[in-house]
Design an enzyme around this catalytic site. Structure first.
Site, short mmCIF file in Angstrom:
data_model
loop_
_atom_site.label_atom_id
_atom_site.label_comp_id
_atom_site.label_asym_id
_atom_site.label_seq_id
_atom_site.Cartn_x
_atom_site.Cartn_y
_atom_site.Cartn_z
CD GLU A 220 26.04 35.40 6.67
OE1 GLU A 220 25.64 35.37 5.50
OE2 GLU A 220 26.12 36.45 7.33
NE ARG B 208 22.02 37.26 5.74
CZ ARG B 208 20.95 38.06 5.66
NH1 ARG B 208 19.74 37.61 5.99
NH2 ARG B 208 21.07 39.28 5.21
CB SER C 209 28.94 38.52 5.92
OG SER C 209 28.62 39.73 5.26
#
Length: 354
Positions: free
Chosen positions: A337, A172, A242
């Site tokens: 995130e 990510r 998320s």
């Protein structure tokens, strides 16, 4: 040169999936690289803050934005057929899921595992999106950016092509989310897909795939059903996907936790271990924890939701509470995130979670 959709101080509620009801001084939709450069020239000369968004799917606005929000709608898909592969050049304003559907419809197989991931192509590269055994880095050939150095004040197209090996992709993360985020804009990406298709399966799909005669279309449909069932629809419940990443910790630390808890863990190639962040939150045994209208999604604990009219401060309070509980119980620092946007610029997560 560009199309103005809103006047001053209009709501951004419909332009961010968390549905934070904040405002910007001006919101501008752009459809060409030339109009983008024109707006950037104005911002640079006049020292006006700006943020470029696609679908607004991975951000949390902390305050009203005191600058220009530029909505990227630069679109286009170009496909070149080679002997053994397909080369796809996609502009950054295209929606990711639309690209997945389009390639399947024209018989190009290989992106199906990344179905229904929200956001545009630009954020796919920046975040190195991934799901069900496939990540963006696995199919990326290059990323085209515009450099925001002083040359942007000229009328030249300062597009720079960065080979995928130089993008520093990780979980990510990418070079575009770190040192490049303040000095470049993703314009397009190059994707390479082999003509020799083989299914990418993982443990999360094993319970759903019963037949040995699996096809890309079946995988696509299965993943869409899973995501629709497990993930909240941003059009109905505000969320940014998320909120935290699944933490990656040392092998020693993981072994200590595994000896105490039966927690899901995924050994990595470099020897570290990925831990299920959702499991960690679940096992802090919160009882329907909620702050104002900010809450933890019942089915996916990594997702924080805006039930109705949550403020950014309520979301942050909830996130900080989760962060401190995980740190205290498991000695793990959860890493957000999402990107945090203040009144003039992005705010580092390290400045928020201390």
């Amino acid at each position: 040169m560009y199309k103005k959709k809103y006047s001053s101080n209009q709501s951004l509620k419909d332009l961010n999936t968390f549905r934070m009801d904040v405002t910007a001084k001006k919101i501008i939709f752009i459809k060409t690289i030339q109009s983008l450069i024109h707006i950037l020239q104005i911002c640079k000369i006049s020292q006006i803050p700006y943020i470029i968004l696609g679908e607004g799917s991975n951000i949390l606005f902390l305050k009203n934005y005191r600058g220009i929000i530029i909505i990227n709608r630069i679109k286009g898909i170009k496909i070149i057929e080679k002997n053994n592969s397909w080369l796809i050049h996609v502009y950054s304003g295209e929606k990711w899921h639309d690209l997945v559907k389009y390639t399947l419809n024209v018989g190009i197989l290989g992106l199906e595992n990344l179905a229904l991931i929200p956001g545009c192509i630009g954020s796919a590269a920046m975040q190195n999106i991934g799901a069900y055994g496939l990540e963006f880095k696995d199919i990326c050939q290059y990323v085209d950016i515009i450099s925001l150095n002083n040359n942007i004040l000229s009328n030249k197209n300062n597009t720079i092509r960065i080979n995928s090996n130089s993008c520093d992709f990780s979980y990510r993360n990418s070079i575009f989310k770190r040192q490049y985020h303040a000095e470049s804009i993703i314009i397009a990406v190059g994707i390479k897909i082999s003509k020799k298709w083989h299914p990418i399966t993982c443990s999360a799909l094993s319970n759903y795939i019963k037949s040995k005669y699996i096809t890309a279309y079946k995988i696509f449909n299965i993943i869409c059903k899973i995501r629709i069932k497990k993930l909240p629809d941003p059009k109905k419940i505000g969320n940014a996907g998320s909120f935290f990443k699944n933490p990656i910790i040392s092998k020693k630390h993981a072994q200590q936790l595994i000896s105490l808890y039966n927690l899901p863990n995924y050994p990595q190639i470099n020897g570290s271990v990925k831990i299920s962040g959702g499991w960690l939150i679940e096992n802090c045994k919160y009882k329907n924890i909620q702050i104002g209208d900010a809450a933890i999604h019942k089915q996916n604990k990594l997702i924080l939701i805006n039930i109705k009219k949550a403020t950014s401060q309520e979301v942050l309070q909830l996130a900080k509470k989760i962060y401190s509980h995980i740190l205290k119980k498991f000695h793990i620092r959860l890493e957000p995130e999402v990107d945090f946007i203040g009144s003039k610029r992005k705010i580092k997560a390290s400045d928020i979670f201390k």
